[in-house]
Design an enzyme around this catalytic site. Structure first.
Site, PDB file in Angstrom:
ATOM      1  N   HIS A   1      -8.602   3.478 -27.126  1.00 58.93           N
ATOM      2  CA  HIS A   1      -8.615   4.926 -26.043  1.00 58.93           C
ATOM      3  C   HIS A   1      -9.781   4.214 -25.061  1.00 58.93           C
ATOM      4  O   HIS A   1     -10.865   3.813 -25.338  1.00 58.93           O
ATOM      5  CB  HIS A   1      -9.019   5.941 -26.941  1.00 58.93           C
ATOM      6  CG  HIS A   1     -11.153   6.349 -27.436  1.00 58.93           C
ATOM      7  ND1 HIS A   1     -11.383   6.178 -28.806  1.00 58.93           N
ATOM      8  CD2 HIS A   1     -12.301   6.066 -26.965  1.00 58.93           C
ATOM      9  CE1 HIS A   1     -12.698   6.425 -28.738  1.00 58.93           C
ATOM     10  NE2 HIS A   1     -13.037   6.580 -27.805  1.00 58.93           N
TER      11      HIS A   1
ATOM     12  N   GLU B   1      -6.954   9.390 -26.829  1.00 57.29           N
ATOM     13  CA  GLU B   1      -6.820   8.768 -28.197  1.00 57.29           C
ATOM     14  C   GLU B   1      -4.719   7.805 -28.201  1.00 57.29           C
ATOM     15  O   GLU B   1      -4.444   8.240 -27.257  1.00 57.29           O
ATOM     16  CB  GLU B   1      -7.322  10.260 -29.404  1.00 57.29           C
ATOM     17  CG  GLU B   1      -8.100  10.577 -29.185  1.00 57.29           C
ATOM     18  CD  GLU B   1      -9.074   9.222 -29.916  1.00 57.29           C
ATOM     19  OE1 GLU B   1      -8.948   8.187 -29.874  1.00 57.29           O
ATOM     20  OE2 GLU B   1     -10.111   9.882 -30.519  1.00 57.29           O
TER      21      GLU B   1
ATOM     22  N   ASP C   1     -10.236   1.885 -31.327  1.00 53.33           N
ATOM     23  CA  ASP C   1      -8.753   2.239 -31.291  1.00 53.33           C
ATOM     24  C   ASP C   1      -8.295   1.824 -29.620  1.00 53.33           C
ATOM     25  O   ASP C   1      -6.659   2.406 -29.889  1.00 53.33           O
ATOM     26  CB  ASP C   1      -8.797   3.507 -31.767  1.00 53.33           C
ATOM     27  CG  ASP C   1      -9.262   4.932 -31.060  1.00 53.33           C
ATOM     28  OD1 ASP C   1      -9.572   4.409 -29.535  1.00 53.33           O
ATOM     29  OD2 ASP C   1      -9.085   5.645 -31.325  1.00 53.33           O
TER      30      ASP C   1
ATOM     31  N   ASP D   1     -15.478  12.922 -18.952  1.00 49.98           N
ATOM     32  CA  ASP D   1     -15.035  13.748 -20.589  1.00 49.98           C
ATOM     33  C   ASP D   1     -16.128  14.413 -20.438  1.00 49.98           C
ATOM     34  O   ASP D   1     -17.304  14.499 -20.031  1.00 49.98           O
ATOM     35  CB  ASP D   1     -14.415  12.860 -21.606  1.00 49.98           C
ATOM     36  CG  ASP D   1     -15.291  11.173 -21.876  1.00 49.98           C
ATOM     37  OD1 ASP D   1     -16.628  11.883 -21.944  1.00 49.98           O
ATOM     38  OD2 ASP D   1     -14.944  10.610 -22.027  1.00 49.98           O
TER      39      ASP D   1
END
Length: 260
Positions: free
Chosen positions: A138, A143, A136, A67
């Site tokens: 990811h 996400e 979370d 990313d």
């Protein structure tokens, strides 16, 4: 999915480095998938040591990053293009022009996502993809609620992720709100997924990924569908796993020639 509970990040790094070294020994032109963040740092440090002390060579290999921040210049010290070089690439013998990342400054991010997926395919695909996991759930920057078949594209970061990443910037307001990330479908095309998680802060996400349902609310759970996925955690990150004793038993009785 194989779950390995190790005593420390150093022990995890040794196991992962063994797998990467085996790949490079079998095929010097191996295509690797690299992640940034704190999780893979110990792996990179061990690979750097093996390059320096034992002559492990990356000269013929290529690598793709997961990313990149959208709008952040590549020369910015916190762009992942820069980070992977300062933390890993600059310390080994890989050709830096053979380390690819999404262009966060592309005029058309949609076209750039398509180009990046095509570049991975043209390289023959990724043999081993290193991954971390966010608090979370990811992976990459996919996400919660990301499509399990998504491709490289623009995503909006949650405020939790921006807060988690603020330690790399002077202030949370400097953390970009948007990123370009390999999608869960893109990531899943790698032939071996190797996810590293350490620390109690990752325990809930690890438990949801490994023992919860396959669901977009926990993007990491897509690893349950992969034909060759290895999750390596320390005791703290494993603290919420219901079947931790079973995972220890399986790994303790695994033939060592199998590797991971």
């Amino acid at each position: 999915m194989e779950i390995i509970i190790a005593a420390s990040p150093k022990a995890i790094a040794s196991i992962v480095a063994d797998a990467i070294e085996d790949l490079l020994t079998e095929h010097a032109g191996t295509v690797l998938g690299l992640a940034t963040g704190s999780s893979p740092l110990s792996v990179y440090q061990e690979l750097i040591r093996r390059h320096r002390d034992n002559g492990l060579s990356f000269a013929k290999s290529r690598a793709f990053l997961l990313d990149e921040y959208l709008g952040l210049p590549r020369a910015h010290p916190q762009s992942y293009h820069s980070v992977i070089r300062s933390e890993f690439v600059d310390h080994i013998d890989i050709d830096p022009t053979h380390v690819y990342s999404p262009d966060g400054e592309a005029a058309d991010p949609v076209v750039e996502g398509q180009r990046y997926d095509a570049a991975i395919a043209a390289a023959g695909g990724i043999e081993l993809q290193l991954l971390g996991i966010g608090t979370d759930g990811h992976i990459g920057f996919n996400e919660p609620t990301s499509s399990l078949r998504s491709r490289t594209r623009v995503k909006t970061l949650t405020e939790q992720t921006r807060s988690d990443n603020a330690r790399f910037f002077d202030h949370v307001d400097q953390v970009p709100r948007h990123v370009m990330t390999q999608g869960l479908g893109t990531i899943s095309e790698a032939r071996h997924l190797v996810l590293v998680a350490t620390g109690e802060a990752k325990a809930e996400a690890v438990a949801a990924m490994v023992e919860g349902p396959v669901a977009a609310i926990c993007p990491g759970s897509v690893l349950q569908l992969h034909q060759h996925a290895t999750v390596l955690v320390d005791e703290d990150a494993a603290s919420r796993l219901k079947l931790a004793d079973y995972y220890r038993h399986v790994y303790a009785n695994k033939p060592r020639w199998q590797g991971i």
